[in-house]
Design a protein around this motif. Sequence first.
Motif, PDB file in Angstrom:
ATOM      1  N   ILE A 106      91.447   7.079 -14.870  1.00  0.00           N
ATOM      2  CA  ILE A 106      90.363   6.813 -15.819  1.00  0.00           C
ATOM      3  C   ILE A 106      89.049   7.028 -15.076  1.00  0.00           C
ATOM      4  N   VAL A 107      88.158   7.820 -15.672  1.00  0.00           N
ATOM      5  CA  VAL A 107      86.928   8.223 -14.980  1.00  0.00           C
ATOM      6  C   VAL A 107      85.709   7.989 -15.869  1.00  0.00           C
ATOM      7  N   GLU A 108      84.540   8.087 -15.267  1.00  0.00           N
ATOM      8  CA  GLU A 108      83.285   7.981 -15.999  1.00  0.00           C
ATOM      9  C   GLU A 108      82.686   9.353 -16.314  1.00  0.00           C
ATOM     10  N   GLU A 109      83.064  10.367 -15.550  1.00  0.00           N
ATOM     11  CA  GLU A 109      82.523  11.716 -15.765  1.00  0.00           C
ATOM     12  C   GLU A 109      83.547  12.762 -15.352  1.00  0.00           C
ATOM     13  N   ASN A 110      83.275  14.006 -15.749  1.00  0.00           N
ATOM     14  CA  ASN A 110      84.171  15.130 -15.467  1.00  0.00           C
ATOM     15  C   ASN A 110      85.579  14.905 -16.025  1.00  0.00           C
ATOM     16  N   ALA A 111      85.634  14.318 -17.208  1.00  0.00           N
ATOM     17  CA  ALA A 111      86.921  14.041 -17.848  1.00  0.00           C
ATOM     18  C   ALA A 111      87.461  15.290 -18.538  1.00  0.00           C
ATOM     19  N   ASN A 112      88.789  15.348 -18.686  1.00  0.00           N
ATOM     20  CA  ASN A 112      89.392  16.394 -19.520  1.00  0.00           C
ATOM     21  C   ASN A 112      90.191  15.797 -20.683  1.00  0.00           C
ATOM     22  N   ILE A 113      90.249  14.464 -20.750  1.00  0.00           N
ATOM     23  CA  ILE A 113      90.733  13.770 -21.945  1.00  0.00           C
ATOM     24  C   ILE A 113      89.696  12.729 -22.340  1.00  0.00           C
ATOM     25  N   SER A 114      89.288  12.763 -23.604  1.00  0.00           N
ATOM     26  CA  SER A 114      88.411  11.720 -24.153  1.00  0.00           C
ATOM     27  C   SER A 114      89.234  10.860 -25.099  1.00  0.00           C
ATOM     28  N   ILE A 115      89.229   9.542 -24.861  1.00  0.00           N
ATOM     29  CA  ILE A 115      89.919   8.635 -25.770  1.00  0.00           C
ATOM     30  C   ILE A 115      88.852   7.819 -26.493  1.00  0.00           C
ATOM     31  N   ASN A 116      88.817   7.977 -27.811  1.00  0.00           N
ATOM     32  CA  ASN A 116      87.736   7.445 -28.639  1.00  0.00           C
ATOM     33  C   ASN A 116      88.241   6.285 -29.484  1.00  0.00           C
ATOM     34  N   PHE A 117      87.655   5.101 -29.277  1.00  0.00           N
ATOM     35  CA  PHE A 117      88.005   3.922 -30.050  1.00  0.00           C
ATOM     36  C   PHE A 117      87.004   3.805 -31.194  1.00  0.00           C
ATOM     37  N   VAL A 118      87.424   4.276 -32.368  1.00  0.00           N
ATOM     38  CA  VAL A 118      86.521   4.392 -33.518  1.00  0.00           C
ATOM     39  C   VAL A 118      87.270   4.014 -34.792  1.00  0.00           C
ATOM     40  N   PRO A 119      86.545   3.683 -35.870  1.00  0.00           N
ATOM     41  CA  PRO A 119      87.231   3.461 -37.153  1.00  0.00           C
ATOM     42  C   PRO A 119      87.821   4.771 -37.676  1.00  0.00           C
ATOM     43  N   THR A 120      88.808   4.659 -38.536  1.00  0.00           N
ATOM     44  CA  THR A 120      89.462   5.859 -39.072  1.00  0.00           C
ATOM     45  C   THR A 120      88.480   6.767 -39.807  1.00  0.00           C
ATOM     46  N   SER A 121      87.393   6.208 -40.316  1.00  0.00           N
ATOM     47  CA  SER A 121      86.385   7.024 -41.013  1.00  0.00           C
ATOM     48  C   SER A 121      85.708   8.029 -40.081  1.00  0.00           C
ATOM     49  N   GLU A 122      85.862   7.815 -38.767  1.00  0.00           N
ATOM     50  CA  GLU A 122      85.252   8.726 -37.789  1.00  0.00           C
ATOM     51  C   GLU A 122      86.277   9.599 -37.069  1.00  0.00           C
ATOM     52  N   PHE A 123      87.474   9.673 -37.610  1.00  0.00           N
ATOM     53  CA  PHE A 123      88.541  10.445 -36.959  1.00  0.00           C
ATOM     54  C   PHE A 123      88.300  11.953 -36.986  1.00  0.00           C
ATOM     55  N   SER A 124      87.294  12.384 -37.694  1.00  0.00           N
ATOM     56  CA  SER A 124      86.996  13.822 -37.721  1.00  0.00           C
ATOM     57  C   SER A 124      86.652  14.355 -36.334  1.00  0.00           C
ATOM     58  N   ILE A 125      86.206  13.480 -35.428  1.00  0.00           N
ATOM     59  CA  ILE A 125      85.874  13.938 -34.077  1.00  0.00           C
ATOM     60  C   ILE A 125      87.122  14.407 -33.327  1.00  0.00           C
ATOM     61  N   CYS A 126      88.287  14.012 -33.819  1.00  0.00           N
ATOM     62  CA  CYS A 126      89.554  14.486 -33.235  1.00  0.00           C
ATOM     63  C   CYS A 126      90.256  15.496 -34.146  1.00  0.00           C
ATOM     64  N   GLU A 127      89.550  15.924 -35.199  1.00  0.00           N
ATOM     65  CA  GLU A 127      90.137  16.851 -36.169  1.00  0.00           C
ATOM     66  C   GLU A 127      91.460  16.300 -36.702  1.00  0.00           C
ATOM     67  N   ALA A 128      91.461  14.998 -36.975  1.00  0.00           N
ATOM     68  CA  ALA A 128      92.696  14.298 -37.318  1.00  0.00           C
ATOM     69  C   ALA A 128      93.166  14.618 -38.731  1.00  0.00           C
ATOM     70  N   VAL A 129      94.482  14.669 -38.878  1.00  0.00           N
ATOM     71  CA  VAL A 129      95.100  14.761 -40.200  1.00  0.00           C
ATOM     72  C   VAL A 129      94.992  13.389 -40.856  1.00  0.00           C
ATOM     73  N   PRO A 130      94.503  13.294 -42.092  1.00  0.00           N
ATOM     74  CA  PRO A 130      94.341  11.993 -42.760  1.00  0.00           C
ATOM     75  C   PRO A 130      95.643  11.202 -42.819  1.00  0.00           C
ATOM     76  N   GLY A 131      95.512   9.873 -42.744  1.00  0.00           N
ATOM     77  CA  GLY A 131      96.673   8.994 -42.820  1.00  0.00           C
ATOM     78  C   GLY A 131      97.174   8.525 -41.472  1.00  0.00           C
ATOM     79  N   ASN A 132      96.536   8.994 -40.390  1.00  0.00           N
ATOM     80  CA  ASN A 132      96.926   8.584 -39.045  1.00  0.00           C
ATOM     81  C   ASN A 132      95.981   7.514 -38.512  1.00  0.00           C
ATOM     82  N   TYR A 133      96.534   6.595 -37.712  1.00  0.00           N
ATOM     83  CA  TYR A 133      95.727   5.559 -37.065  1.00  0.00           C
ATOM     84  C   TYR A 133      95.606   5.785 -35.560  1.00  0.00           C
TER      85      TYR A 133
END
Length: 230
Positions: A106-133
């Motif tokens: 787990i790093v603060e910079e130069n990451a190649n995976i971003s894990i985003n803790f957000v409400p489902t209404s903001e899942f577009s940042i992961c191009e998520a298919v609707p219905g996923n949590y």
Amino acid sequence: MAKIKICFALVLLLLLVTECCIFTEDDFFPDKSDEQNSRYTESEIEYFEEIALGTEYGNTDQVIRKWNNDIKIKVNGAPTQKDLDALDKVVSDIDSIIGEKIPISIVEENANISINFVPTSEFSICEAVPGNYGYFTCKWENNLIYKCDICIATDIYQEERSHMIREEVTQSLGLMNDSENYRNSIFFQGYSATQKYVEIDRKLIEMLYIDEIKPGMRKKEVESILRDIS
């Protein structure tokens, strides 16, 4: 007297057959010795093929995809302390399985995976298919993964979030499918709140990152290699 002669003849015939045909367990279970010589069982190999070839969403080739460089995870959004603890635990578990080959941290910079803790209404940042949590999306070139985005819903219960953290981080390694098999597996398709790997999950992570399994390999190549590894 005729009956005694017939019985005697049958006994002699049985003795001759027994001398000529000595049966072993392998005659009845020819694959058993091969399985004993292999590091992985046929069930483990079949499950690996189901999970590691292709992706759950999208019409992608049924091939192996994996990382070949250090995995560095950056946390974004609004995680709880239990979210961070769950992430620390899954990173530690993965590191214990493949850390010598592919370090994960787990790093603060130069990451190649971003894990985003957000409400489902903001899942577009992961191009998520609707219905996923929980959702992940990865990018690759020549079937080598170089970037992933993960979304974890903050509007579900903590137990479910902790499960999603483990599932999505694990799948971003290149184990991109779900399955109806193995209810306690992290890759189970139905509802699950599993908080740890079962043994077959650990085997799949290990199998993906053995040196002989190469990006772009298809089912027959994978089967041949895994059956020969002892």
